[in-house]
Design a protein around this motif. Sequence first.
Motif, PDB file in Angstrom:
ATOM      1  N   THR A  88       0.703  -1.253   0.345  1.00 40.48           N
ATOM      2  CA  THR A  88      -0.089  -0.069  -0.020  1.00 40.48           C
ATOM      3  C   THR A  88       0.663   1.125   0.243  1.00 40.48           C
ATOM      4  O   THR A  88       2.485   0.902   0.424  1.00 40.48           O
ATOM      5  CB  THR A  88      -1.240   0.479   1.622  1.00 40.48           C
ATOM      6  N   VAL A  89       0.236   2.825  -0.661  1.00 37.92           N
ATOM      7  CA  VAL A  89       1.190   3.346  -0.466  1.00 37.92           C
ATOM      8  C   VAL A  89       1.534   4.133   0.888  1.00 37.92           C
ATOM      9  O   VAL A  89       3.173   4.332   1.468  1.00 37.92           O
ATOM     10  CB  VAL A  89      -0.139   4.784  -0.673  1.00 37.92           C
ATOM     11  N   ARG A  90       0.783   3.697   2.680  1.00 38.45           N
ATOM     12  CA  ARG A  90       1.321   4.041   3.370  1.00 38.45           C
ATOM     13  C   ARG A  90       2.530   2.327   3.399  1.00 38.45           C
ATOM     14  O   ARG A  90       3.782   2.839   4.445  1.00 38.45           O
ATOM     15  CB  ARG A  90       1.194   3.478   4.880  1.00 38.45           C
ATOM     16  N   GLU A  91       2.674   1.602   3.340  1.00 40.29           N
ATOM     17  CA  GLU A  91       3.240   0.374   3.774  1.00 40.29           C
ATOM     18  C   GLU A  91       4.705   0.996   3.078  1.00 40.29           C
ATOM     19  O   GLU A  91       5.948   0.727   2.935  1.00 40.29           O
ATOM     20  CB  GLU A  91       3.224  -0.623   2.911  1.00 40.29           C
ATOM     21  N   LYS A 101       7.251   5.705  12.370  1.00 41.41           N
ATOM     22  CA  LYS A 101       7.485   7.397  12.294  1.00 41.41           C
ATOM     23  C   LYS A 101       5.345   7.159  12.684  1.00 41.41           C
ATOM     24  O   LYS A 101       4.724   7.131  11.865  1.00 41.41           O
ATOM     25  CB  LYS A 101       7.563   7.477  11.061  1.00 41.41           C
ATOM     26  N   TYR A 102       5.341   7.703  13.378  1.00 44.49           N
ATOM     27  CA  TYR A 102       4.145   7.940  13.560  1.00 44.49           C
ATOM     28  C   TYR A 102       3.344   8.504  13.500  1.00 44.49           C
ATOM     29  O   TYR A 102       2.114   8.878  13.615  1.00 44.49           O
ATOM     30  CB  TYR A 102       4.001   7.707  15.686  1.00 44.49           C
ATOM     31  N   ASP A 103       4.025  10.167  13.338  1.00 46.05           N
ATOM     32  CA  ASP A 103       2.951  10.949  11.955  1.00 46.05           C
ATOM     33  C   ASP A 103       3.996  11.184  11.023  1.00 46.05           C
ATOM     34  O   ASP A 103       3.573  11.926   9.198  1.00 46.05           O
ATOM     35  CB  ASP A 103       3.221  12.433  12.295  1.00 46.05           C
ATOM     36  N   LEU A 104       3.732   9.600  10.692  1.00 48.21           N
ATOM     37  CA  LEU A 104       3.891   8.980   8.718  1.00 48.21           C
ATOM     38  C   LEU A 104       2.907   9.350   7.988  1.00 48.21           C
ATOM     39  O   LEU A 104       3.022  10.120   7.073  1.00 48.21           O
ATOM     40  CB  LEU A 104       3.973   7.901   8.495  1.00 48.21           C
ATOM     41  N   ASP A 105       1.463   9.329   8.506  1.00 46.83           N
ATOM     42  CA  ASP A 105       0.408   9.372   7.649  1.00 46.83           C
ATOM     43  C   ASP A 105       0.753  11.382   7.022  1.00 46.83           C
ATOM     44  O   ASP A 105      -0.217  11.207   5.739  1.00 46.83           O
ATOM     45  CB  ASP A 105      -0.998   9.379   7.892  1.00 46.83           C
ATOM     46  N   ARG A 106       0.715  12.101   8.195  1.00 43.11           N
ATOM     47  CA  ARG A 106       0.990  13.624   7.583  1.00 43.11           C
ATOM     48  C   ARG A 106       1.696  13.877   6.987  1.00 43.11           C
ATOM     49  O   ARG A 106       2.020  14.585   5.674  1.00 43.11           O
ATOM     50  CB  ARG A 106       1.012  14.319   9.351  1.00 43.11           C
ATOM     51  N   ILE A 111       4.280  15.562   1.289  1.00 46.55           N
ATOM     52  CA  ILE A 111       5.037  14.928   0.840  1.00 46.55           C
ATOM     53  C   ILE A 111       4.664  14.546  -1.100  1.00 46.55           C
ATOM     54  O   ILE A 111       4.642  15.126  -1.987  1.00 46.55           O
ATOM     55  CB  ILE A 111       6.016  13.679   0.907  1.00 46.55           C
ATOM     56  N   LEU A 112       3.263  14.207  -0.879  1.00 48.31           N
ATOM     57  CA  LEU A 112       2.171  13.649  -1.803  1.00 48.31           C
ATOM     58  C   LEU A 112       2.055  15.602  -3.042  1.00 48.31           C
ATOM     59  O   LEU A 112       1.702  15.474  -4.236  1.00 48.31           O
ATOM     60  CB  LEU A 112       1.170  12.684  -1.629  1.00 48.31           C
ATOM     61  N   GLU A 113       1.536  16.757  -1.504  1.00 43.78           N
ATOM     62  CA  GLU A 113       1.421  17.588  -1.978  1.00 43.78           C
ATOM     63  C   GLU A 113       2.536  18.123  -2.893  1.00 43.78           C
ATOM     64  O   GLU A 113       2.288  18.946  -4.383  1.00 43.78           O
ATOM     65  CB  GLU A 113       0.946  18.470  -0.885  1.00 43.78           C
ATOM     66  N   VAL A 114       4.059  17.743  -2.589  1.00 38.47           N
ATOM     67  CA  VAL A 114       5.085  18.309  -3.174  1.00 38.47           C
ATOM     68  C   VAL A 114       5.060  17.731  -4.658  1.00 38.47           C
ATOM     69  O   VAL A 114       5.184  18.499  -5.090  1.00 38.47           O
ATOM     70  CB  VAL A 114       6.297  17.950  -2.355  1.00 38.47           C
TER      71      VAL A 114
END
Length: 487
Positions: A88-91, A101-106, A111-114
């Motif tokens: 998955t994208v998250r993995e 990283k506990y703030d991984l989603d943020r 970075i996807l915005e970049v």
Amino acid sequence: MALHDTIISFDSVSFEYAHDKPLLKEASFSVRRGSKVTFMGQNGAGKSTILKLIAKTLKPKSGSVNIVPKLSIATAHQVMPHADRQLTVREFFQKCFDEKKYDLDRRIHEILEVVHLHAPLDKIIHAFSGGQQARLLLAAALIQEPDLLLLDEPTNNLDKDGIAHLTEFLIKYQGTCIVISHDEDFLNSFTEGVLYLDIFTRKVEQYVGNYYDAVAEIAVRIEKENRKNAQLAKGIQENKDKANMFAHKGGKLRLVAKRMREKVEEYEENKVEVRREDRTIRSFTIPSQEELYGEILTISSLTVIRNHQATIKKAKVALRKNQHLLLTGPNGIGKSTLLESIATGTAKGASIGKDIRVGYYRQDFSTLNFEDTVHQALQKSLKESGDPVLEERLRAVAAGFLITKELVHAKIGTLSEGQKGLVSFACLVLLKPGLLILDEPTNHINFRHLPVIAEALDEFDGAMVLVSHVHEFVNQIRIDEVLDLEK
């Protein structure tokens, strides 16, 4: 360490994958902190190998690769690794870090915005288009916030907007960046230095200035070296002629002849080895299947993907012999998916005429068996065409695409991405397709080859469907119909 200090240096580095087949011979160069450098060189010269030596995933045979301590390095690779396509994208992004990283989603969303990509974090990587995967590879490198960013063909699969966003990012980027790309305008927009890997000498030449500055400097140097060698050649011939004449006279004239021969040897020693330019593939023709009649490809409906949702749309396309269709639309809208479904015969709204041979150029080269040798791949295409399998013809076609005797017996999987592209075109020539399907055929290909390829596609007299984001390339090819998935 101060800005502009040297952070990487190659000191007489030699490297080879196989014995007596060197990629680098005592190559030396340096990169300063904060600089933006591009690597130039022919397909298969070893540019990607140098990035791996910098990233320390490879070790040199001799010499030293010197990197300042604690320098963080991240690489945006050319192609999504097969093992990562099921993540998955998250993995996929979690793999970029050694610890959780506990703030991984943020971080991912930022970075996807970049890279201007909006994607659900639980979506599987293989469901993304080639252009979207290219943005994910870039984002995976950027999320690590490295001191040194290594970009290997970052514009491949990117549409015009994607390249514009990447260019803007690199212009503003404060870190050090080394880029491999065949996109001249992209390189010239931000580069400050050029490293040229010469496939003939196996050494690296270093130039100051942007991409076009380096190309101009190389051209001037070659002209100067050719002029010097021409003058020396003239002197060599004149002294040879005089030496031969005096040698037969006898007496003191024999001494004159000896001095003339010594002068010839001196001139020979002073001749310089002119840097040979990258070779360009020979002009070629892709012969079409004989006896093509009626409608070769019809498309009555297709699937368009917007905001990760699929919608079926009506279409009206009927391609006959000598008709070329251009398929357009932004990254992720479904172009590659449509091409693959047509080529494999699984498209519900498309059909191919009976007994039509399909030549399919995939952007990831997965139509090639990476365990086959180049010879086996070419042989398969020749057999499928129905022509006699003549070794002489196979070798002649291979040579036209710079496939040497050594490369013919190499496994496909060991080739550079650019060499895989040239093998794919050689297969199409031998196949003689009735329908030609091409998905981003400029990816990874040396820019010197592109006009030759464009000419061959322009002249193809079967039916053709093309996807390409490189407008300069498309403009050189006859297009009879455009199907815009966005509209």
